[in-house]
Design a protein around this motif. Structure first.
Motif, PDB file in Angstrom:
ATOM      1  N   GLU A 170      48.368  24.762  44.994  1.00  0.00           N
ATOM      2  CA  GLU A 170      48.254  24.686  46.508  1.00  0.00           C
ATOM      3  C   GLU A 170      47.629  24.863  47.643  1.00  0.00           C
ATOM      4  OE1 GLU A 170      51.454  28.420  46.286  1.00  0.00           O
ATOM      5  OE2 GLU A 170      53.010  27.534  44.809  1.00  0.00           O
ATOM      6  N   ILE A 171      46.767  25.177  47.392  1.00  0.00           N
ATOM      7  CA  ILE A 171      45.199  25.797  48.238  1.00  0.00           C
ATOM      8  C   ILE A 171      43.943  24.679  47.514  1.00  0.00           C
ATOM      9  CG2 ILE A 171      46.265  26.991  49.494  1.00  0.00           C
ATOM     10  CD1 ILE A 171      44.631  29.210  47.776  1.00  0.00           C
ATOM     11  N   ASP A 172      43.562  24.373  48.433  1.00  0.00           N
ATOM     12  CA  ASP A 172      42.282  23.487  47.619  1.00  0.00           C
ATOM     13  C   ASP A 172      40.303  24.477  47.452  1.00  0.00           C
ATOM     14  OD1 ASP A 172      43.388  21.078  47.859  1.00  0.00           O
ATOM     15  OD2 ASP A 172      43.107  21.399  49.934  1.00  0.00           O
ATOM     16  N   ALA A 173      40.827  25.570  47.877  1.00  0.00           N
ATOM     17  CA  ALA A 173      39.968  26.700  47.508  1.00  0.00           C
ATOM     18  C   ALA A 173      40.494  28.291  48.047  1.00  0.00           C
ATOM     19  CB  ALA A 173      38.628  26.321  49.124  1.00  0.00           C
ATOM     20  N   ASN A 174      39.238  29.133  47.893  1.00  0.00           N
ATOM     21  CA  ASN A 174      40.335  30.622  48.463  1.00  0.00           C
ATOM     22  C   ASN A 174      39.191  31.408  48.751  1.00  0.00           C
ATOM     23  OD1 ASN A 174      39.515  32.474  45.860  1.00  0.00           O
ATOM     24  ND2 ASN A 174      41.870  31.628  45.293  1.00  0.00           N
ATOM     25  N   ALA A 175      38.537  31.872  49.480  1.00  0.00           N
ATOM     26  CA  ALA A 175      37.273  33.462  49.509  1.00  0.00           C
ATOM     27  C   ALA A 175      37.960  34.572  50.226  1.00  0.00           C
ATOM     28  CB  ALA A 175      36.866  32.955  50.889  1.00  0.00           C
ATOM     29  N   PHE A 176      38.188  35.399  48.832  1.00  0.00           N
ATOM     30  CA  PHE A 176      38.865  36.737  49.216  1.00  0.00           C
ATOM     31  C   PHE A 176      38.162  37.808  48.013  1.00  0.00           C
ATOM     32  CE2 PHE A 176      40.963  34.944  45.605  1.00  0.00           C
ATOM     33  CZ  PHE A 176      42.062  36.768  45.181  1.00  0.00           C
ATOM     34  N   GLN A 177      37.804  37.112  47.206  1.00  0.00           N
ATOM     35  CA  GLN A 177      37.369  37.796  46.290  1.00  0.00           C
ATOM     36  C   GLN A 177      36.415  38.027  45.583  1.00  0.00           C
ATOM     37  OE1 GLN A 177      38.963  36.141  42.284  1.00  0.00           O
ATOM     38  NE2 GLN A 177      39.251  33.981  43.637  1.00  0.00           N
ATOM     39  N   HIS A 178      35.778  38.669  44.738  1.00  0.00           N
ATOM     40  CA  HIS A 178      33.804  38.998  44.292  1.00  0.00           C
ATOM     41  C   HIS A 178      34.139  38.706  42.726  1.00  0.00           C
ATOM     42  CE1 HIS A 178      35.223  42.674  42.317  1.00  0.00           C
ATOM     43  NE2 HIS A 178      34.942  43.871  43.622  1.00  0.00           N
ATOM     44  N   ARG A 179      33.080  38.216  42.398  1.00  0.00           N
ATOM     45  CA  ARG A 179      33.010  37.536  41.236  1.00  0.00           C
ATOM     46  C   ARG A 179      33.531  38.178  39.128  1.00  0.00           C
ATOM     47  NH1 ARG A 179      30.000  33.559  39.405  1.00  0.00           N
ATOM     48  NH2 ARG A 179      28.985  33.578  41.566  1.00  0.00           N
ATOM     49  N   PRO A 180      33.572  39.434  39.864  1.00  0.00           N
ATOM     50  CA  PRO A 180      34.400  40.751  38.779  1.00  0.00           C
ATOM     51  C   PRO A 180      35.462  40.032  38.851  1.00  0.00           C
ATOM     52  CG  PRO A 180      32.357  41.734  39.893  1.00  0.00           C
ATOM     53  CD  PRO A 180      32.580  40.550  40.459  1.00  0.00           C
ATOM     54  N   PHE A 181      36.260  40.775  39.917  1.00  0.00           N
ATOM     55  CA  PHE A 181      37.469  40.523  39.310  1.00  0.00           C
ATOM     56  C   PHE A 181      38.362  39.065  39.459  1.00  0.00           C
ATOM     57  CE2 PHE A 181      41.485  39.372  41.841  1.00  0.00           C
ATOM     58  CZ  PHE A 181      42.448  40.194  42.308  1.00  0.00           C
ATOM     59  N   LEU A 182      37.347  37.439  39.991  1.00  0.00           N
ATOM     60  CA  LEU A 182      38.066  36.693  39.504  1.00  0.00           C
ATOM     61  C   LEU A 182      37.397  36.700  37.689  1.00  0.00           C
ATOM     62  CD1 LEU A 182      38.103  33.307  39.844  1.00  0.00           C
ATOM     63  CD2 LEU A 182      35.478  33.511  40.340  1.00  0.00           C
ATOM     64  N   GLU A 183      36.461  37.074  37.362  1.00  0.00           N
ATOM     65  CA  GLU A 183      36.494  37.113  35.636  1.00  0.00           C
ATOM     66  C   GLU A 183      37.858  37.359  35.132  1.00  0.00           C
ATOM     67  OE1 GLU A 183      32.670  38.635  34.735  1.00  0.00           O
ATOM     68  OE2 GLU A 183      31.601  36.490  35.593  1.00  0.00           O
ATOM     69  N   ALA A 184      38.332  38.734  35.576  1.00  0.00           N
ATOM     70  CA  ALA A 184      39.067  39.350  34.906  1.00  0.00           C
ATOM     71  C   ALA A 184      40.643  38.688  35.586  1.00  0.00           C
ATOM     72  CB  ALA A 184      39.494  40.821  35.764  1.00  0.00           C
ATOM     73  N   GLU A 185      40.488  37.958  36.715  1.00  0.00           N
ATOM     74  CA  GLU A 185      41.366  37.620  36.274  1.00  0.00           C
ATOM     75  C   GLU A 185      42.216  35.979  35.635  1.00  0.00           C
ATOM     76  OE1 GLU A 185      44.322  36.884  39.987  1.00  0.00           O
ATOM     77  OE2 GLU A 185      43.771  38.777  38.699  1.00  0.00           O
ATOM     78  N   MET A 186      41.333  35.783  35.320  1.00  0.00           N
ATOM     79  CA  MET A 186      41.481  34.036  34.261  1.00  0.00           C
ATOM     80  C   MET A 186      40.894  35.194  33.434  1.00  0.00           C
ATOM     81  SD  MET A 186      37.879  31.915  35.792  1.00  0.00           S
ATOM     82  CE  MET A 186      36.283  32.912  35.367  1.00  0.00           C
ATOM     83  N   VAL A 187      40.398  36.049  32.516  1.00  0.00           N
ATOM     84  CA  VAL A 187      40.794  36.920  31.420  1.00  0.00           C
ATOM     85  C   VAL A 187      42.363  36.395  31.370  1.00  0.00           C
ATOM     86  CG1 VAL A 187      40.071  38.391  29.876  1.00  0.00           C
ATOM     87  CG2 VAL A 187      38.391  37.009  31.295  1.00  0.00           C
ATOM     88  N   ALA A 188      42.504  37.613  31.893  1.00  0.00           N
ATOM     89  CA  ALA A 188      44.047  37.675  32.245  1.00  0.00           C
ATOM     90  C   ALA A 188      44.951  36.957  32.792  1.00  0.00           C
ATOM     91  CB  ALA A 188      44.360  38.860  33.198  1.00  0.00           C
TER      92      ALA A 188
END
Length: 281
Positions: free
Chosen positions: A91-109
């Protein structure tokens, strides 16, 4: 008939005629080909950001990107669970709101296949105190308020460890908890609170580890009121520009990152947010 015309007729009658005709044909082909091949324009990019200060920054990014020939369409969110889900769905091409630990946790979950392409800005966490002017002045047994969530609580403990006030277990990485404090000769007591309530407790404790946005909202200045503050460059908790893995090499994405890491955005961050938001690159 002029001398030039007679010479041209003679050339055409000679063996050079096929070569001249070929040259004319090729010249016409090149001209036609150049005219028929349009200059490719960058595709518009839909960028997801959180409503509030991050939208203000994104508006500056949008203007800078437009100067580079890139159209940026902003999509705003109010819930941190939304931008990565929207990105994964296309729905979007990119986002800019998070740091790497948050991203990694989201990808695992959630199984997202997303990747960071670079830093944008950081909201540095600082340690504040109403009573003490330097970190080393904290007394033995000092009560230190820290955010209770794993990510931001870990930031607070890492900041204290980087300033040699405590020692953490080797495997704690980016998300240590008070249980990972292996060296605590000063017998500090950690008081976990919701991140948005730590600033309000500053008068009830000896020190408080407060995120930059909450500090600013409480009238605290990260540049003057901290007794310790995170580094801004290469900060693992710096916000990042995130895209789907398949899109990380798109020209539009690189142009978007250049807009984020531009002097115009750096100047806006420094003047508008007074140290609460800083360039992370």
């Amino acid at each position: 008939m002029s001398r030039l015309s007679r010479r041209l007729r003679a050339i055409l009658a000679s063996g050079l005629r096929p070569l001249l005709l070929t040259a004319f044909v090729l010249a016409g082909f090149v001209t036609y080909s150049e005219a028929a091949t349009p200059v490719q324009q960058p595709s518009p990019v839909r960028l997801g950001v959180m409503k509030g200060p991050e939208t203000e920054v994104a508006e500056v990014v949008k203007t800078v990107a437009a100067g580079k020939g890139l159209t940026v369409e902003l999509v705003t969110y109010t819930d941190y669970s939304q931008p990565n889900a929207a990105l994964a769905r296309g729905e979007i091409d990119a986002n800019a709101f998070q740091h790497r630990p948050f991203l990694e946790a989201e990808m695992v979950a959630k199984g997202y296949d997303l990747v960071s392409v670079g830093y944008t800005m950081v909201q540095p966490m600082g340690i504040y105190s109403r009573t003490y002017k330097q970190l080393r002045d904290l007394p033995d047994g000092a009560r230190i308020a820290i955010p209770e969530d794993l990510s931001n609580g870990g930031r607070a403990l890492r900041l204290l460890a980087e300033r040699a006030m405590i020692g953490l277990a080797p495997g704690a990485k980016l998300t240590p908890t008070p249980k990972d404090v292996m060296i605590n000769t000063r017998k500090f007591q950690f008081v976990p609170l919701p991140a948005d309530q730590v600033a309000g407790a500053i008068d009830l404790v000896d020190a408080a580890a407060i995120n930059g946005n909450y500090a600013r909202a409480a009238g605290l200045d990260p540049r003057r009121d901290t007794i310790a503050v995170e580094n801004r460059r290469s900060n693992p908790y710096g916000n990042i520009l995130v895209v789907r893995r398949a899109d990380q090499d798109r020209l539009e994405i690189h142009t978007l990152l250049e807009a984020f890491q531009s002097p115009e955005v750096a100047a806006f961050l420094n003047t508008r947010f007074e140290g609460a938001f800083l360039p992370a690159w």
